[in-house]
Design a protein around this motif. Structure first.
Motif, PDB file in Angstrom:
ATOM      1  N   GLY A  81      25.998  66.355  13.133  1.00  0.00           N
ATOM      2  CA  GLY A  81      25.848  66.948  14.460  1.00  0.00           C
ATOM      3  C   GLY A  81      27.178  67.269  15.094  1.00  0.00           C
ATOM      4  O   GLY A  81      28.245  67.097  14.503  1.00  0.00           O
ATOM      5  N   LEU A  82      27.092  67.759  16.312  1.00  0.00           N
ATOM      6  CA  LEU A  82      28.255  68.262  17.030  1.00  0.00           C
ATOM      7  C   LEU A  82      28.712  67.265  18.092  1.00  0.00           C
ATOM      8  O   LEU A  82      27.906  66.666  18.791  1.00  0.00           O
ATOM      9  CB  LEU A  82      27.880  69.583  17.697  1.00  0.00           C
ATOM     10  CG  LEU A  82      29.012  70.355  18.367  1.00  0.00           C
ATOM     11  CD1 LEU A  82      29.870  71.060  17.325  1.00  0.00           C
ATOM     12  CD2 LEU A  82      28.448  71.369  19.357  1.00  0.00           C
ATOM     13  N   SER A  83      30.015  67.120  18.202  1.00  0.00           N
ATOM     14  CA  SER A  83      30.560  66.332  19.296  1.00  0.00           C
ATOM     15  C   SER A  83      30.940  67.259  20.458  1.00  0.00           C
ATOM     16  O   SER A  83      30.435  67.116  21.568  1.00  0.00           O
ATOM     17  CB  SER A  83      31.778  65.546  18.804  1.00  0.00           C
ATOM     18  OG  SER A  83      32.432  64.924  19.879  1.00  0.00           O
ATOM     19  N   LYS A  84      31.832  68.215  20.174  1.00  0.00           N
ATOM     20  CA  LYS A  84      32.271  69.149  21.217  1.00  0.00           C
ATOM     21  C   LYS A  84      32.367  70.549  20.615  1.00  0.00           C
ATOM     22  O   LYS A  84      32.701  70.688  19.438  1.00  0.00           O
ATOM     23  CB  LYS A  84      33.684  68.795  21.727  1.00  0.00           C
ATOM     24  CG  LYS A  84      33.944  67.331  22.030  1.00  0.00           C
ATOM     25  CD  LYS A  84      33.470  66.958  23.406  1.00  0.00           C
ATOM     26  CE  LYS A  84      33.812  65.542  23.798  1.00  0.00           C
ATOM     27  NZ  LYS A  84      33.308  64.482  22.930  1.00  0.00           N
ATOM     28  N   PHE A  85      32.121  71.537  21.439  1.00  0.00           N
ATOM     29  CA  PHE A  85      32.422  72.912  21.041  1.00  0.00           C
ATOM     30  C   PHE A  85      33.359  73.485  22.095  1.00  0.00           C
ATOM     31  O   PHE A  85      33.095  73.373  23.283  1.00  0.00           O
ATOM     32  CB  PHE A  85      31.145  73.750  20.956  1.00  0.00           C
ATOM     33  CG  PHE A  85      31.401  75.224  20.778  1.00  0.00           C
ATOM     34  CD1 PHE A  85      32.048  75.700  19.643  1.00  0.00           C
ATOM     35  CD2 PHE A  85      31.018  76.139  21.759  1.00  0.00           C
ATOM     36  CE1 PHE A  85      32.298  77.060  19.481  1.00  0.00           C
ATOM     37  CE2 PHE A  85      31.259  77.501  21.603  1.00  0.00           C
ATOM     38  CZ  PHE A  85      31.901  77.956  20.458  1.00  0.00           C
ATOM     39  N   ILE A  86      34.475  74.044  21.643  1.00  0.00           N
ATOM     40  CA  ILE A  86      35.425  74.637  22.586  1.00  0.00           C
ATOM     41  C   ILE A  86      35.795  76.034  22.098  1.00  0.00           C
ATOM     42  O   ILE A  86      36.403  76.198  21.046  1.00  0.00           O
ATOM     43  CB  ILE A  86      36.699  73.768  22.720  1.00  0.00           C
ATOM     44  CG1 ILE A  86      36.335  72.347  23.182  1.00  0.00           C
ATOM     45  CG2 ILE A  86      37.692  74.421  23.690  1.00  0.00           C
ATOM     46  CD1 ILE A  86      37.504  71.376  23.234  1.00  0.00           C
ATOM     47  N   SER A  87      35.385  77.034  22.847  1.00  0.00           N
ATOM     48  CA  SER A  87      35.782  78.425  22.555  1.00  0.00           C
ATOM     49  C   SER A  87      36.832  78.783  23.583  1.00  0.00           C
ATOM     50  O   SER A  87      36.563  78.750  24.779  1.00  0.00           O
ATOM     51  CB  SER A  87      34.544  79.320  22.654  1.00  0.00           C
ATOM     52  OG  SER A  87      34.891  80.612  23.113  1.00  0.00           O
ATOM     53  N   TYR A  88      38.052  79.077  23.105  1.00  0.00           N
ATOM     54  CA  TYR A  88      39.150  79.163  24.075  1.00  0.00           C
ATOM     55  C   TYR A  88      39.717  80.559  24.276  1.00  0.00           C
ATOM     56  O   TYR A  88      40.672  80.740  25.046  1.00  0.00           O
ATOM     57  CB  TYR A  88      40.252  78.174  23.711  1.00  0.00           C
ATOM     58  CG  TYR A  88      40.893  78.402  22.359  1.00  0.00           C
ATOM     59  CD1 TYR A  88      40.331  77.853  21.210  1.00  0.00           C
ATOM     60  CD2 TYR A  88      42.044  79.159  22.240  1.00  0.00           C
ATOM     61  CE1 TYR A  88      40.908  78.061  19.968  1.00  0.00           C
ATOM     62  CE2 TYR A  88      42.636  79.368  21.002  1.00  0.00           C
ATOM     63  CZ  TYR A  88      42.056  78.815  19.875  1.00  0.00           C
ATOM     64  OH  TYR A  88      42.622  79.027  18.645  1.00  0.00           O
ATOM     65  N   GLY A  89      39.141  81.555  23.626  1.00  0.00           N
ATOM     66  CA  GLY A  89      39.487  82.952  23.909  1.00  0.00           C
ATOM     67  C   GLY A  89      40.967  83.257  23.901  1.00  0.00           C
ATOM     68  O   GLY A  89      41.656  83.004  22.914  1.00  0.00           O
ATOM     69  N   ASN A  90      41.458  83.790  25.022  1.00  0.00           N
ATOM     70  CA  ASN A  90      42.845  84.253  25.065  1.00  0.00           C
ATOM     71  C   ASN A  90      43.879  83.127  25.135  1.00  0.00           C
ATOM     72  O   ASN A  90      45.077  83.407  25.067  1.00  0.00           O
ATOM     73  CB  ASN A  90      43.057  85.178  26.274  1.00  0.00           C
ATOM     74  CG  ASN A  90      42.256  86.464  26.159  1.00  0.00           C
ATOM     75  OD1 ASN A  90      41.489  86.637  25.214  1.00  0.00           O
ATOM     76  ND2 ASN A  90      42.424  87.351  27.111  1.00  0.00           N
ATOM     77  N   ALA A  91      43.449  81.898  25.318  1.00  0.00           N
ATOM     78  CA  ALA A  91      44.365  80.755  25.377  1.00  0.00           C
ATOM     79  C   ALA A  91      45.487  80.973  26.395  1.00  0.00           C
ATOM     80  O   ALA A  91      46.634  80.623  26.163  1.00  0.00           O
ATOM     81  CB  ALA A  91      44.961  80.455  23.994  1.00  0.00           C
ATOM     82  N   ALA A  92      45.128  81.549  27.536  1.00  0.00           N
ATOM     83  CA  ALA A  92      46.141  81.887  28.531  1.00  0.00           C
ATOM     84  C   ALA A  92      46.791  80.636  29.105  1.00  0.00           C
ATOM     85  O   ALA A  92      48.000  80.586  29.286  1.00  0.00           O
ATOM     86  CB  ALA A  92      45.515  82.710  29.652  1.00  0.00           C
ATOM     87  N   HIS A  93      46.024  79.615  29.376  1.00  0.00           N
ATOM     88  CA  HIS A  93      46.558  78.396  29.992  1.00  0.00           C
ATOM     89  C   HIS A  93      46.413  77.228  29.021  1.00  0.00           C
ATOM     90  O   HIS A  93      47.389  76.765  28.462  1.00  0.00           O
ATOM     91  CB  HIS A  93      45.826  78.143  31.320  1.00  0.00           C
ATOM     92  CG  HIS A  93      46.461  77.068  32.146  1.00  0.00           C
ATOM     93  ND1 HIS A  93      45.777  75.953  32.568  1.00  0.00           N
ATOM     94  CD2 HIS A  93      47.723  76.943  32.621  1.00  0.00           C
ATOM     95  CE1 HIS A  93      46.589  75.190  33.279  1.00  0.00           C
ATOM     96  NE2 HIS A  93      47.778  75.757  33.325  1.00  0.00           N
ATOM     97  N   ILE A  94      45.190  76.781  28.790  1.00  0.00           N
ATOM     98  CA  ILE A  94      44.963  75.762  27.759  1.00  0.00           C
ATOM     99  C   ILE A  94      45.066  76.457  26.407  1.00  0.00           C
ATOM    100  O   ILE A  94      44.423  77.488  26.188  1.00  0.00           O
ATOM    101  CB  ILE A  94      43.555  75.157  27.900  1.00  0.00           C
ATOM    102  CG1 ILE A  94      43.458  74.361  29.201  1.00  0.00           C
ATOM    103  CG2 ILE A  94      43.218  74.277  26.703  1.00  0.00           C
ATOM    104  CD1 ILE A  94      42.051  73.907  29.515  1.00  0.00           C
ATOM    105  N   ASP A  95      45.877  75.936  25.502  1.00  0.00           N
ATOM    106  CA  ASP A  95      45.954  76.549  24.178  1.00  0.00           C
ATOM    107  C   ASP A  95      45.612  75.551  23.081  1.00  0.00           C
ATOM    108  O   ASP A  95      45.208  74.411  23.365  1.00  0.00           O
ATOM    109  CB  ASP A  95      47.319  77.219  23.950  1.00  0.00           C
ATOM    110  CG  ASP A  95      48.454  76.208  23.997  1.00  0.00           C
ATOM    111  OD1 ASP A  95      48.218  75.023  23.680  1.00  0.00           O
ATOM    112  OD2 ASP A  95      49.581  76.611  24.353  1.00  0.00           O
ATOM    113  N   GLU A  96      45.807  75.976  21.843  1.00  0.00           N
ATOM    114  CA  GLU A  96      45.403  75.162  20.692  1.00  0.00           C
ATOM    115  C   GLU A  96      46.065  73.785  20.705  1.00  0.00           C
ATOM    116  O   GLU A  96      45.461  72.791  20.296  1.00  0.00           O
ATOM    117  CB  GLU A  96      45.783  75.848  19.375  1.00  0.00           C
ATOM    118  CG  GLU A  96      45.296  77.251  19.202  1.00  0.00           C
ATOM    119  CD  GLU A  96      46.194  78.281  19.861  1.00  0.00           C
ATOM    120  OE1 GLU A  96      45.819  79.441  19.870  1.00  0.00           O
ATOM    121  OE2 GLU A  96      47.267  77.930  20.393  1.00  0.00           O
ATOM    122  N   VAL A  97      47.302  73.745  21.166  1.00  0.00           N
ATOM    123  CA  VAL A  97      48.032  72.474  21.176  1.00  0.00           C
ATOM    124  C   VAL A  97      47.329  71.477  22.099  1.00  0.00           C
ATOM    125  O   VAL A  97      47.108  70.312  21.738  1.00  0.00           O
ATOM    126  CB  VAL A  97      49.500  72.705  21.623  1.00  0.00           C
ATOM    127  CG1 VAL A  97      50.225  71.379  21.780  1.00  0.00           C
ATOM    128  CG2 VAL A  97      50.214  73.599  20.615  1.00  0.00           C
TER     129      VAL A  97
END
Lengths: 463, 204
Positions: free
Chosen positions: A184-200
């Motif tokens: 199952g799933l714990s979290k799903f995060i779709s972050y698009g342009n990553a303008a503020h919150i990014d992959e890091v």
């Protein structure tokens, strides 16, 4: 930890304002609000709509400033040009997190508008996800900001895999794919342009999140390469990361001035970074899913010797081939195991690995073989092939395997290929944490990646 | 970016404990013959105008007699007319081995990268290379070798693995510390019991 990586309340909000909660069914804000209502979310919901007093039976507010209550998450789904003003109001209302679902920013060249957004997020220090994204989902918290009608998309059950996707489309596709998997799933995060919150920030958050056992990522490119590498290699010492990279076209080898320049293109450098940081690299989406599956359920192996027991000779041979092709070894049973097997197997069964127990193998024969093999010290991993089309294989075999699995401290997986009757047993086994693969190659490749990760962890945990 | 002088490149390698094959610029046939001292040598023409030396016929190998050396020297001088300014370098002939490449470039996202793989004329044809971000440790050096399809060939069935691992670690340290934008050590001729770096190209 940077405040942008403190996403706990974004994923598990106790109060959500939906800015742009329209009364028109089919409008993004309306779908998001109704998904909260239909999904059984039990926190506070505040529709924000300048032109309505009520939306979907809830009191609507003209602005977040009129809510006068603490807001953990504001989901913004209004045209791009109005987003900065709405964010400014969120800042004044002390909103704790923002998800900007709206598109129309840097992805269409509106970089100034996006910069404006980021400045406001920085000014008020509000972690802001997006823009141009699906947002977040946490099935435990029954929180879901996706604007996809629920009847079109099956939702995964609760589990330990967190999925991070730069692309909303890949994100929702994979969610739909994993809905039929046992993990199952714990979290799903779709972050698009990553303008503020990014992959890091996202990795930083997920590596510390107790509910996340495995991180799965779809990445097209990262914003801060070295920073990402540094955080990623810390994260993989805690939990596995499976990644798929979009945009793998070789950089144009235009009249390169050196061999290295043409050989080490952009995709190759990502590939290098992923390997160096201990990632598992998937080549396509189905591989992404089956690698997530192995990491979600299996312990790390101590070596590469694989035992195979099967009720179908040919599939046993194909599996042996797949084991070798993926750099694993076909185990040699210990003398003790051979002796035990000789005692309990019918005379038509050759005592060797793979152990072909013949088409009439029933739960008793599976059980006898498992009992001898599962404790063999010469074996590091176990593949059990169960072809449910055969006369002996039925639910009692599946039940037997489930009970051996629960006592097993080595990786153990099943290969079952087939249609409805097989699928039914797959669900039965996977719901108890026994992963089922439909092809020898998927099974062997998954075990090989599990081993590779185990070796990586070993190499770096000693230091 | 500027091409570093060959002999400067050679001494930079030496600073990091990496030996390259004995080399010397020669201005005349006589100097080349003196350098050879009866042994087989190689003559190469180095010019910024032609970076792919071997393809352009600027590398003369197996020069094991004075007559061969003289003839090769004259030929290179002839080709040099259109490639001025140029230098001619004399090198010992390397012993037989497997040709590998060690390279580097700067990636806009990840900074300095190190590359290792099958070298010489196979580089472009087989593209059997592995890449890491600098610097690398022993485990990553080992992984770079293991990742190659030709790892058994390059390591002489594992006999040269340790030596290649330390070579890669030293090279990654050098790439990290020095002003190197692009590097090709190609070929690095790897034998069971050692290696010879036969060509050095550094852009900094």
């Amino acid at each position: 930890m940077d405040y942008k990586a403190n996403l706990h309340k974004m994923l598990k909000p106790r109060s959500v304002a939906i800015i742009g909660a329209s009364r028109n069914p089919g409008k993004v804000g309306n779908v998001i609000l109704n998904n909260y209502l239909d999904g059984g979310y039990d926190g506070k919901l505040y529709p924000v709509n300048r032109n309505a007093d009520m939306v979907s039976g809830l009191k609507a507010y003209k602005s977040v400033l009129d809510i006068h209550s603490s807001i953990d998450l504001a989901v913004i789904a209004i045209p791009a040009e109005f987003v900065p003003a709405a964010m400014e109001e969120c800042g004044k209302a002390k909103v704790k997190n923002i998800v900007v679902v709206s598109g129309g920013f840097a992805e269409v060249g509106a970089t100034e508008l996006q910069d404006k957004m980021v400045n406001i997020a920085n000014k008020y220090k509000i972690p802001t996800l997006g823009p141009n994204c699906l947002g977040v989902m946490d099935p435990r918290a029954r929180s879901d900001t996706m604007f996809l009608p629920t009847y079109k998309l099956s939702k995964p059950k609760i589990g330990g895999v967190s999925f991070v996707s730069q692309s909303g489309a890949v994100g929702s596709t994979v969610l739909d794919m994993i809905a039929k998997e046992g993990f199952g799933l714990s979290k799903f995060i779709s972050y698009g342009n990553a303008a503020h919150i990014d992959e890091v920030d996202i990795i930083d958050y997920l590596m510390h999140d107790e509910e996340t056992k495995v991180i799965v990522m779809y990445i097209e490119g990262v914003k801060h390469g070295r920073e990402f590498f540094e955080i990623a290699r810390k994260a993989t010492l805690k939990k596995p990361i499976v990644v798929i990279k979009g945009g793998q076209t070789a950089a144009g080898a235009q009249a390169a001035s050196s061999h290295t320049a043409s050989l080490a293109g952009s995709y190759e450098s990502y590939d290098a970074m992923f390997r160096q940081a201990g990632f598992s690299i998937a080549k396509d989406l189905s591989e992404l899913v089956y690698l997530a599956k192995i990491f979600a359920s299996e312990p790390l192996p101590n070596g590469k010797r694989v035992a195979v027991i099967t009720n179908g000779g040919g599939t046993g041979v194909l599996t042996t081939d797949a084991i070798s092709a993926n750099g694993l070894d076909v185990a040699e049973y210990s003398e003790q195991t051979k002796k035990e097997l000789r005692k309990c197997m019918p005379s038509i069964v050759n005592i060797r690995n793979p152990l072909d127990m013949a088409g009439d193998a029933d739960s008793k024969r599976y059980s006898d073989a498992m009992s001898a093999i599962s404790k063999d010290p010469n074996i590091d991993m176990l593949i059990v092939i169960t072809l449910f089309q055969t006369p002996g294989a039925d639910s009692s075999v599946a039940a037997k395997l489930i009970s051996y699995k629960s006592a097993m401290d080595k990786p153990m997986i099943v290969i079952s290929t087939g249609s409805d009757y097989t699928e039914m047993h797959k669900i039965m086994m996977e719901s108890t944490g026994l992963p089922v693969y439909d092809s020898p190659n998927a099974a062997a490749r998954s075990l090989a990646e599990l081993l590779k990760y185990a070796q990586y962890r070993n190499a770096y945990s000693k230091k | 970016m500027k091409l570093m002088d060959y002999m400067e490149g050679s001494s930079m390698l030496k600073k990091y404990g990496i030996e390259s094959i004995r080399s010397k610029y020669v201005n005349s046939k006589e100097e080349a013959i003196r350098f050879a001292d009866g042994k087989s040598i190689v003559l190469k023409l180095i010019s910024e105008k032609q970076l792919h030396k071997a393809n352009a016929g600027l590398v003369k190998v197996n020069l094991d007699t004075n007559a061969n050396i003289e003839k090769a020297f004259d030929e290179l001088k002839g080709k040099g007319k259109s490639l001025s300014p140029y230098k001619i370098i004399a090198q010992d002939s390397a012993k037989q081995g497997v040709e590998a490449i060690i390279g580097s470039r700067v990636d806009s996202q990840f900074g300095k990268l190190i590359l290792f793989g099958l070298g010489g004329s196979y580089v472009e044809a087989l593209k059997d290379v592995s890449i890491r971000l600098c610097p690398i440790d022993k485990y990553q050096a080992g992984q770079m070798i293991e990742q190659l399809r030709s790892s058994a060939l390059i390591t002489h069935n594992g006999k040269a693995t340790e030596r290649i691992e330390s070579l890669l670690m030293q090279a990654s340290k050098m790439i990290e510390k020095e002003n190197i934008e692009e590097l090709d050590l190609n070929p690095v001729i790897i034998r069971e019991d050692g290696y010879d770096i036969v060509d050095i190209r550094v852009l900094g």
